[in-house]
Design a protein around this motif. Structure first.
Motif, PDB file in Angstrom:
ATOM      1  N   LEU A  40      43.515  33.146  38.434  1.00  0.00           N
ATOM      2  CA  LEU A  40      42.419  33.949  39.021  1.00  0.00           C
ATOM      3  C   LEU A  40      42.280  35.418  38.501  1.00  0.00           C
ATOM      4  O   LEU A  40      41.175  35.736  38.463  1.00  0.00           O
ATOM      5  CB  LEU A  40      42.833  33.984  40.574  1.00  0.00           C
ATOM      6  CG  LEU A  40      42.443  32.966  41.476  1.00  0.00           C
ATOM      7  CD1 LEU A  40      43.100  32.845  42.814  1.00  0.00           C
ATOM      8  CD2 LEU A  40      40.892  32.551  41.539  1.00  0.00           C
ATOM      9  N   LEU A  41      43.325  35.803  38.194  1.00  0.00           N
ATOM     10  CA  LEU A  41      43.391  37.226  37.727  1.00  0.00           C
ATOM     11  C   LEU A  41      42.608  37.401  36.247  1.00  0.00           C
ATOM     12  O   LEU A  41      41.876  38.320  36.176  1.00  0.00           O
ATOM     13  CB  LEU A  41      44.769  38.035  37.710  1.00  0.00           C
ATOM     14  CG  LEU A  41      45.345  38.116  39.018  1.00  0.00           C
ATOM     15  CD1 LEU A  41      47.030  38.575  38.773  1.00  0.00           C
ATOM     16  CD2 LEU A  41      44.655  39.409  39.949  1.00  0.00           C
ATOM     17  N   ASP A  42      43.165  36.264  35.598  1.00  0.00           N
ATOM     18  CA  ASP A  42      42.395  36.181  34.181  1.00  0.00           C
ATOM     19  C   ASP A  42      41.037  35.820  34.372  1.00  0.00           C
ATOM     20  O   ASP A  42      40.066  36.589  33.570  1.00  0.00           O
ATOM     21  CB  ASP A  42      42.929  34.922  33.454  1.00  0.00           C
ATOM     22  CG  ASP A  42      44.599  35.359  32.838  1.00  0.00           C
ATOM     23  OD1 ASP A  42      44.887  36.741  32.788  1.00  0.00           O
ATOM     24  OD2 ASP A  42      45.148  34.482  32.394  1.00  0.00           O
ATOM     25  N   LEU A  43      40.505  35.034  35.437  1.00  0.00           N
ATOM     26  CA  LEU A  43      39.189  34.770  35.659  1.00  0.00           C
ATOM     27  C   LEU A  43      38.402  36.000  36.305  1.00  0.00           C
ATOM     28  O   LEU A  43      37.310  36.285  35.391  1.00  0.00           O
ATOM     29  CB  LEU A  43      39.120  33.680  36.802  1.00  0.00           C
ATOM     30  CG  LEU A  43      37.833  33.275  37.032  1.00  0.00           C
ATOM     31  CD1 LEU A  43      37.080  32.456  35.919  1.00  0.00           C
ATOM     32  CD2 LEU A  43      37.896  32.333  38.384  1.00  0.00           C
ATOM     33  N   THR A  44      38.865  36.788  36.957  1.00  0.00           N
ATOM     34  CA  THR A  44      38.204  37.880  37.344  1.00  0.00           C
ATOM     35  C   THR A  44      38.235  38.820  36.438  1.00  0.00           C
ATOM     36  O   THR A  44      37.150  39.968  36.299  1.00  0.00           O
ATOM     37  CB  THR A  44      39.044  38.460  38.690  1.00  0.00           C
ATOM     38  OG1 THR A  44      40.294  38.855  38.359  1.00  0.00           O
ATOM     39  CG2 THR A  44      38.831  37.628  39.836  1.00  0.00           C
ATOM     40  N   ALA A  45      39.185  39.006  35.365  1.00  0.00           N
ATOM     41  CA  ALA A  45      39.148  40.029  34.522  1.00  0.00           C
ATOM     42  C   ALA A  45      37.935  39.578  33.452  1.00  0.00           C
ATOM     43  O   ALA A  45      37.179  40.433  32.958  1.00  0.00           O
ATOM     44  CB  ALA A  45      40.514  39.947  33.395  1.00  0.00           C
ATOM     45  N   THR A  46      37.912  38.333  33.151  1.00  0.00           N
ATOM     46  CA  THR A  46      36.713  37.868  32.238  1.00  0.00           C
ATOM     47  C   THR A  46      35.551  37.698  32.671  1.00  0.00           C
ATOM     48  O   THR A  46      34.602  38.226  31.876  1.00  0.00           O
ATOM     49  CB  THR A  46      37.416  36.320  31.753  1.00  0.00           C
ATOM     50  OG1 THR A  46      38.589  36.541  31.087  1.00  0.00           O
ATOM     51  CG2 THR A  46      36.381  35.737  30.614  1.00  0.00           C
ATOM     52  N   PHE A  47      35.407  37.542  33.918  1.00  0.00           N
ATOM     53  CA  PHE A  47      34.074  37.434  34.464  1.00  0.00           C
ATOM     54  C   PHE A  47      34.144  38.408  35.956  1.00  0.00           C
ATOM     55  O   PHE A  47      34.362  37.901  37.181  1.00  0.00           O
ATOM     56  CB  PHE A  47      33.834  35.945  35.129  1.00  0.00           C
ATOM     57  CG  PHE A  47      33.695  35.144  34.050  1.00  0.00           C
ATOM     58  CD1 PHE A  47      32.566  34.949  32.900  1.00  0.00           C
ATOM     59  CD2 PHE A  47      34.870  34.312  33.617  1.00  0.00           C
ATOM     60  CE1 PHE A  47      32.785  34.069  31.854  1.00  0.00           C
ATOM     61  CE2 PHE A  47      34.748  33.527  32.638  1.00  0.00           C
ATOM     62  CZ  PHE A  47      33.768  33.143  31.754  1.00  0.00           C
ATOM     63  N   PRO A  48      33.835  39.693  35.562  1.00  0.00           N
ATOM     64  CA  PRO A  48      33.837  40.494  36.845  1.00  0.00           C
ATOM     65  C   PRO A  48      33.252  40.021  38.000  1.00  0.00           C
ATOM     66  O   PRO A  48      33.419  40.498  39.231  1.00  0.00           O
ATOM     67  CB  PRO A  48      33.536  41.822  36.169  1.00  0.00           C
ATOM     68  CG  PRO A  48      33.805  41.735  34.780  1.00  0.00           C
ATOM     69  CD  PRO A  48      33.390  40.355  34.580  1.00  0.00           C
ATOM     70  N   GLY A  49      31.812  39.483  37.855  1.00  0.00           N
ATOM     71  CA  GLY A  49      31.022  39.099  39.007  1.00  0.00           C
ATOM     72  C   GLY A  49      31.877  38.365  39.932  1.00  0.00           C
ATOM     73  O   GLY A  49      31.459  38.165  41.083  1.00  0.00           O
ATOM     74  N   ILE A  50      32.594  37.513  39.335  1.00  0.00           N
ATOM     75  CA  ILE A  50      33.572  36.566  40.130  1.00  0.00           C
ATOM     76  C   ILE A  50      34.230  37.488  41.272  1.00  0.00           C
ATOM     77  O   ILE A  50      34.720  37.157  42.411  1.00  0.00           O
ATOM     78  CB  ILE A  50      34.231  35.659  39.451  1.00  0.00           C
ATOM     79  CG1 ILE A  50      33.345  34.663  38.785  1.00  0.00           C
ATOM     80  CG2 ILE A  50      35.298  34.744  40.250  1.00  0.00           C
ATOM     81  CD1 ILE A  50      34.011  33.685  37.996  1.00  0.00           C
TER      82      ILE A  50
END
Length: 159
Positions: A40-50
């Motif tokens: 989740l932390l990687d996802l939010t770093a890669t896609f800030p809109g999430i």
């Protein structure tokens, strides 16, 4: 106490809190997915809109929690049960698991009482009163809200 429905991500706050002060369990059979915090932390770093979407979800959970806390101190038993029925309907309708003011409600009176801080006898009386007024039909694990507006008005429900 809270009820999560399919698609919910309970406990997003655990991304930033090392120890939770509660547990999560199911009342029915369920398929559960665990998402590692790192993912989740990687996802939010890669896609800030999430991040905004997850933050909004946490804020909605907080608003629901505050309604529950308000309800425990201010609502009558009848209003508390009515509010829960309305809340679950709106949530389930959004994901296609409720329509025409009806949905599956696989809760016992004891579980309703535990969730709302009410005795089994009190829950039984309230359900009987709501049935007698023909506001609801509850049978076979299915709830039909026959008089939505009356039920929503009773508990001042705001979707």
């Amino acid at each position: 106490f809270s009820f999560h429905i399919p698609g919910d991500i309970p406990d997003l706050q655990s991304l930033h809190l090392q120890v939770m002060d509660h547990s999560v369990c199911t009342l029915t059979s369920a398929i559960v997915a665990f998402i590692p915090h790192e993912a989740l932390l990687d996802l939010t770093a890669t896609f800030p809109g999430i991040t905004g979407v997850l933050w909004r979800d946490t804020l909605v959970d907080g608003a629901v929690f505050r309604q529950w806390m308000t309800g425990m101190g201010r609502r009558s038993a009848c209003q508390a049960i009515a509010h829960l029925f309305c809340e679950l309907y709106v949530k389930l309708e959004q994901i296609g698991l409720a329509r025409d003011h009806a949905y599956r409600l696989p809760l016992t009176q004891s579980e309703l009482g535990d969730a709302l801080g009410l005795s089994n006898v009190h829950v039984n009386r309230v359900l009987r009163d709501l049935r007698d007024k023909e506001w609801i039909t509850l049978a076979g694990g299915r709830l039909q809200i026959n008089k939505w507006q009356e039920l929503a008005d009773l508990c001042e429900f705001d979707p």
